[in-house]
Design a protein around this motif. Structure first.
Motif, PDB file in Angstrom:
ATOM      1  N   LYS A  98      56.381  15.843  82.365  1.00  0.00           N
ATOM      2  CA  LYS A  98      57.131  16.495  81.289  1.00  0.00           C
ATOM      3  C   LYS A  98      56.640  16.110  79.887  1.00  0.00           C
ATOM      4  N   GLY A  99      55.342  16.205  79.671  1.00  0.00           N
ATOM      5  CA  GLY A  99      54.787  15.957  78.346  1.00  0.00           C
ATOM      6  C   GLY A  99      54.553  14.499  78.000  1.00  0.00           C
ATOM      7  N   LEU A 100      54.888  13.583  78.887  1.00  0.00           N
ATOM      8  CA  LEU A 100      54.680  12.159  78.634  1.00  0.00           C
ATOM      9  C   LEU A 100      53.627  11.631  79.601  1.00  0.00           C
ATOM     10  N   THR A 101      52.616  10.982  79.055  1.00  0.00           N
ATOM     11  CA  THR A 101      51.586  10.332  79.853  1.00  0.00           C
ATOM     12  C   THR A 101      51.732   8.840  79.670  1.00  0.00           C
ATOM     13  N   THR A 102      51.674   8.098  80.769  1.00  0.00           N
ATOM     14  CA  THR A 102      51.823   6.639  80.725  1.00  0.00           C
ATOM     15  C   THR A 102      50.775   6.002  81.612  1.00  0.00           C
ATOM     16  N   PHE A 103      50.207   4.907  81.146  1.00  0.00           N
ATOM     17  CA  PHE A 103      49.383   4.090  82.032  1.00  0.00           C
ATOM     18  C   PHE A 103      49.677   2.627  81.752  1.00  0.00           C
ATOM     19  N   PHE A 123      43.991  14.193  78.321  1.00  0.00           N
ATOM     20  CA  PHE A 123      44.482  13.727  79.615  1.00  0.00           C
ATOM     21  C   PHE A 123      44.622  14.884  80.585  1.00  0.00           C
ATOM     22  N   ARG A 124      44.303  14.577  81.848  1.00  0.00           N
ATOM     23  CA  ARG A 124      44.411  15.534  82.951  1.00  0.00           C
ATOM     24  C   ARG A 124      45.203  14.842  84.060  1.00  0.00           C
ATOM     25  N   ASP A 125      45.406  15.522  85.159  1.00  0.00           N
ATOM     26  CA  ASP A 125      46.123  14.917  86.276  1.00  0.00           C
ATOM     27  C   ASP A 125      45.350  13.765  86.914  1.00  0.00           C
ATOM     28  N   ASP A 126      44.024  13.772  86.783  1.00  0.00           N
ATOM     29  CA  ASP A 126      43.223  12.728  87.432  1.00  0.00           C
ATOM     30  C   ASP A 126      42.743  11.642  86.464  1.00  0.00           C
TER      31      ASP A 126
END
Length: 141
Positions: free
Chosen positions: A36-41, A109-112
């Motif tokens: 939902k628009g948030l990327t976290t690592f 950023f992508r899914d992978d």
């Protein structure tokens, strides 16, 4: 979506007038999520960084990036283009006030996995200390 990833982090000083100003490079395993628009690592720090066992998390939002080490939200480093963020940085010897002045953020950023670059200045007690570059690559395992 949650994935196990390899995270490559390069930190460089970019404007001290020194031919070899220094920096660091870290390659580690981590966790990557997008929702939902948030990327976290996130990843666990090691003996190499001097803060062994502490988890570091990058939360990438549309207009800012928050770097959090451990659970102490008072020491969050907030990167937002053309804005300065002050925070209290805890050391074994006491606290100091630091400032982060972010000049640019480039993210893809992508899914992978993906790529993140942040150019920023650091100040300590309102005194400029360094100009820096973070280059981070995230690759699915």
């Amino acid at each position: 979506m949650k994935k196990n990833v390899t995270i490559s982090i390069k930190g460089s000083l970019i404007s001290l007038g020194d031919e070899n100003p220094g920096g660091f490079e870290l390659m580690t395993d981590g966790i990557y999520t997008r929702s939902k628009g948030l990327t976290t690592f996130s990843y666990e720090e090691s003996d190499l960084t001097g803060i062994n066992g502490l988890f570091t998390t990058f939360n990438i939002e549309p207009d800012r990036i928050i770097l959090r080490r451990g659970s102490n939200t008072n020491s969050d480093m907030v990167f937002s283009e053309d804005q300065k963020h002050h925070f209290l940085y805890e050391t074994p010897y006491g606290s100091i006030t630091m400032g982060i002045d972010t000049h640019s953020i480039t993210k893809n950023f992508r899914d992978d996995g993906g790529h993140l670059e942040i150019v920023y200045d650091i100040e300590v007690d309102s005194i400029p200390v360094s100009s820096n570059l973070f280059e981070i690559d995230i690759m699915a395992q």
